[in-house]
Design a protein around this motif. Structure first.
Motif, PDB file in Angstrom:
ATOM      1  N   GLY A 108       0.878  -1.295  -0.079  1.00  0.00           N
ATOM      2  CA  GLY A 108      -0.095   0.066  -0.076  1.00  0.00           C
ATOM      3  C   GLY A 108       1.051   1.309   0.110  1.00  0.00           C
ATOM      4  N   GLY A 109       0.243   2.305  -0.413  1.00  0.00           N
ATOM      5  CA  GLY A 109       1.031   3.729  -0.355  1.00  0.00           C
ATOM      6  C   GLY A 109       0.327   5.022   0.623  1.00  0.00           C
ATOM      7  N   VAL A 110       1.218   5.451   1.301  1.00  0.00           N
ATOM      8  CA  VAL A 110       0.945   6.394   2.229  1.00  0.00           C
ATOM      9  C   VAL A 110       1.622   7.604   1.982  1.00  0.00           C
ATOM     10  CG1 VAL A 110       0.730   7.068   4.785  1.00  0.00           C
ATOM     11  CG2 VAL A 110       0.214   4.388   3.859  1.00  0.00           C
ATOM     12  N   ARG A 111       1.109   8.647   2.089  1.00  0.00           N
ATOM     13  CA  ARG A 111       1.845  10.054   2.004  1.00  0.00           C
ATOM     14  C   ARG A 111       1.832  10.641   3.248  1.00  0.00           C
ATOM     15  NH1 ARG A 111       3.216  13.226  -2.566  1.00  0.00           N
ATOM     16  NH2 ARG A 111       1.698  11.783  -4.025  1.00  0.00           N
ATOM     17  N   ASP A 112       3.060  10.857   3.864  1.00  0.00           N
ATOM     18  CA  ASP A 112       3.040  11.823   4.953  1.00  0.00           C
ATOM     19  C   ASP A 112       2.789  13.155   4.940  1.00  0.00           C
ATOM     20  OD1 ASP A 112       5.689  13.120   4.511  1.00  0.00           O
ATOM     21  OD2 ASP A 112       6.670  11.333   5.501  1.00  0.00           O
ATOM     22  N   ARG A 113       2.577  14.021   5.847  1.00  0.00           N
ATOM     23  CA  ARG A 113       2.104  15.257   5.663  1.00  0.00           C
ATOM     24  C   ARG A 113       3.368  16.437   5.117  1.00  0.00           C
ATOM     25  NH1 ARG A 113       2.792  18.456  11.313  1.00  0.00           N
ATOM     26  NH2 ARG A 113       2.499  20.244   9.778  1.00  0.00           N
ATOM     27  N   HIS A 114       4.662  15.710   5.126  1.00  0.00           N
ATOM     28  CA  HIS A 114       5.647  16.478   4.445  1.00  0.00           C
ATOM     29  C   HIS A 114       5.739  16.201   3.061  1.00  0.00           C
ATOM     30  CE1 HIS A 114       6.182  16.586   8.796  1.00  0.00           C
ATOM     31  NE2 HIS A 114       7.055  17.741   8.580  1.00  0.00           N
ATOM     32  N   GLY A 115       5.064  15.312   2.465  1.00  0.00           N
ATOM     33  CA  GLY A 115       5.118  15.141   1.060  1.00  0.00           C
ATOM     34  C   GLY A 115       5.783  13.635   0.742  1.00  0.00           C
ATOM     35  N   ASN A 116       6.469  13.261   1.567  1.00  0.00           N
ATOM     36  CA  ASN A 116       7.082  11.683   1.334  1.00  0.00           C
ATOM     37  C   ASN A 116       6.363  10.917   0.960  1.00  0.00           C
ATOM     38  OD1 ASN A 116      10.062  12.875   1.923  1.00  0.00           O
ATOM     39  ND2 ASN A 116       8.946  13.213   3.829  1.00  0.00           N
ATOM     40  N   ILE A 117       6.377   9.701   0.044  1.00  0.00           N
ATOM     41  CA  ILE A 117       5.381   8.689  -0.099  1.00  0.00           C
ATOM     42  C   ILE A 117       6.577   7.455   0.404  1.00  0.00           C
ATOM     43  CG2 ILE A 117       4.527   7.142  -1.813  1.00  0.00           C
ATOM     44  CD1 ILE A 117       4.189   9.731  -3.676  1.00  0.00           C
ATOM     45  N   TRP A 118       5.579   6.665   1.431  1.00  0.00           N
ATOM     46  CA  TRP A 118       5.926   5.471   1.549  1.00  0.00           C
ATOM     47  C   TRP A 118       5.430   4.342   1.339  1.00  0.00           C
ATOM     48  CZ3 TRP A 118      10.017   5.724   5.284  1.00  0.00           C
ATOM     49  CH2 TRP A 118      10.350   7.007   5.572  1.00  0.00           C
ATOM     50  N   TRP A 119       6.003   3.552   0.268  1.00  0.00           N
ATOM     51  CA  TRP A 119       5.325   2.232  -0.345  1.00  0.00           C
ATOM     52  C   TRP A 119       5.573   1.098   0.906  1.00  0.00           C
ATOM     53  CZ3 TRP A 119       2.630   3.567  -3.760  1.00  0.00           C
ATOM     54  CH2 TRP A 119       2.841   4.845  -4.602  1.00  0.00           C
ATOM     55  N   ILE A 120       4.741   0.778   1.571  1.00  0.00           N
ATOM     56  CA  ILE A 120       4.848  -0.313   2.522  1.00  0.00           C
ATOM     57  C   ILE A 120       4.454  -1.557   1.925  1.00  0.00           C
ATOM     58  CG2 ILE A 120       3.696  -0.700   4.914  1.00  0.00           C
ATOM     59  CD1 ILE A 120       3.214   2.265   5.199  1.00  0.00           C
ATOM     60  N   SER A 121       5.355  -2.552   2.226  1.00  0.00           N
ATOM     61  CA  SER A 121       5.497  -3.639   1.546  1.00  0.00           C
ATOM     62  C   SER A 121       5.644  -4.771   2.383  1.00  0.00           C
ATOM     63  CB  SER A 121       6.246  -3.772   0.140  1.00  0.00           C
ATOM     64  OG  SER A 121       5.896  -2.666  -0.703  1.00  0.00           O
ATOM     65  N   GLN A 122       5.027  -5.921   2.250  1.00  0.00           N
ATOM     66  CA  GLN A 122       5.187  -7.359   2.851  1.00  0.00           C
ATOM     67  C   GLN A 122       5.495  -8.131   1.859  1.00  0.00           C
ATOM     68  OE1 GLN A 122       1.516  -8.304   4.914  1.00  0.00           O
ATOM     69  NE2 GLN A 122       2.204 -10.404   4.823  1.00  0.00           N
ATOM     70  N   ARG A 123       6.658  -8.852   1.900  1.00  0.00           N
ATOM     71  CA  ARG A 123       7.121  -9.664   0.929  1.00  0.00           C
ATOM     72  C   ARG A 123       6.364 -11.130   1.199  1.00  0.00           C
ATOM     73  NH1 ARG A 123       8.584  -9.740  -4.029  1.00  0.00           N
ATOM     74  NH2 ARG A 123      10.129 -11.090  -4.634  1.00  0.00           N
ATOM     75  N   LEU A 124       5.544 -11.485  -0.018  1.00  0.00           N
ATOM     76  CA  LEU A 124       4.792 -12.791   0.281  1.00  0.00           C
ATOM     77  C   LEU A 124       5.554 -13.924  -0.409  1.00  0.00           C
ATOM     78  CD1 LEU A 124       1.350 -11.340  -1.261  1.00  0.00           C
ATOM     79  CD2 LEU A 124       2.261 -11.490   1.284  1.00  0.00           C
ATOM     80  N   VAL A 125       6.390 -13.829  -1.190  1.00  0.00           N
ATOM     81  CA  VAL A 125       7.487 -14.809  -1.723  1.00  0.00           C
ATOM     82  C   VAL A 125       8.796 -14.785  -1.227  1.00  0.00           C
ATOM     83  CG1 VAL A 125       5.857 -15.028  -3.540  1.00  0.00           C
ATOM     84  CG2 VAL A 125       7.890 -13.793  -3.940  1.00  0.00           C
ATOM     85  N   ASP A 126       9.520 -15.891  -1.192  1.00  0.00           N
ATOM     86  CA  ASP A 126      11.122 -15.904  -0.896  1.00  0.00           C
ATOM     87  C   ASP A 126      11.751 -16.123  -2.219  1.00  0.00           C
ATOM     88  OD1 ASP A 126      13.331 -16.181   0.439  1.00  0.00           O
ATOM     89  OD2 ASP A 126      13.069 -18.469   1.117  1.00  0.00           O
ATOM     90  N   GLY A 127      12.256 -15.019  -2.761  1.00  0.00           N
ATOM     91  CA  GLY A 127      12.886 -14.823  -3.994  1.00  0.00           C
ATOM     92  C   GLY A 127      13.178 -13.566  -4.490  1.00  0.00           C
ATOM     93  N   PRO A 128      13.858 -13.677  -5.513  1.00  0.00           N
ATOM     94  CA  PRO A 128      13.957 -12.170  -6.288  1.00  0.00           C
ATOM     95  C   PRO A 128      12.667 -11.763  -7.022  1.00  0.00           C
ATOM     96  CG  PRO A 128      14.756 -13.856  -7.653  1.00  0.00           C
ATOM     97  CD  PRO A 128      14.572 -14.597  -6.328  1.00  0.00           C
ATOM     98  N   TYR A 129      12.606 -10.454  -7.234  1.00  0.00           N
ATOM     99  CA  TYR A 129      11.612  -9.891  -8.338  1.00  0.00           C
ATOM    100  C   TYR A 129      11.619 -10.554  -9.512  1.00  0.00           C
ATOM    101  CZ  TYR A 129      10.472  -6.337  -4.702  1.00  0.00           C
ATOM    102  OH  TYR A 129      10.163  -5.608  -3.552  1.00  0.00           O
ATOM    103  N   SER A 130      10.691 -10.704 -10.115  1.00  0.00           N
ATOM    104  CA  SER A 130      10.630 -11.172 -11.385  1.00  0.00           C
ATOM    105  C   SER A 130       9.867 -10.567 -12.220  1.00  0.00           C
ATOM    106  CB  SER A 130      10.209 -12.615 -11.481  1.00  0.00           C
ATOM    107  OG  SER A 130       9.031 -12.733 -10.844  1.00  0.00           O
TER     108      SER A 130
END
Length: 130
Positions: A108-130
């Motif tokens: 999910g994505g959240v923007r703080d009040r200072h304008g920064n975007i935080w992509w908050i991620s939970q890895r579901l697989v054990d392995g590299p991005y494909s």
């Protein structure tokens, strides 16, 4: 090459207007732990170090020489749904609902009040991005 204990080769350094409020978001909204804070003579943050998981983020009050500059950060967590909810409860604005992504993250994505975007991620697989 030498880095201080707890720092990575690349360490984010944030400049923000009202750095105290951003420090509160990093701790209350993202679960960070304050490692150290040094204040300038005017009481503003000269340098703060916050640990979020295995990462260290540095933070200072913006000034004419060092203006505020928002950025985007990718934060791995154990539970994306709970972490996004926590960030929103601490004042973040939801930018993207939490969903399973085709690259193996629940994110999910959240923007703080200072304008920064935080992509908050939970890895579901054990392995590299494909």
């Amino acid at each position: 090459m030498t880095t201080p204990p707890g720092f990575a080769t690349v360490t984010p350094y944030m400049f923000a207007e009202d750095a105290d409020a951003l420090l509160a978001f990093l701790t209350d909204g993202l679960g960070g732990e304050v490692v150290d804070v040094v204040h300038r003579p005017d009481g503003c943050i000269a340098n703060a170090q916050v640990r979020i998981g295995s990462a260290c983020i540095m933070l200072s009050e913006a000034s004419a020489d060092w203006p505020a500059m928002p950025a985007s950060y990718y934060l791995y967590v154990d539970n994306a749904d709970a972490s996004v909810a926590r960030a929103v409860a601490a004042g973040g604005r939801l930018e993207m609902e939490v969903a399973n992504m085709p690259y193996g993250d629940r994110q999910g994505g959240v923007r703080d009040r200072h304008g920064n975007i935080w992509w908050i991620s939970q890895r579901l697989v054990d392995g590299p991005y494909s």
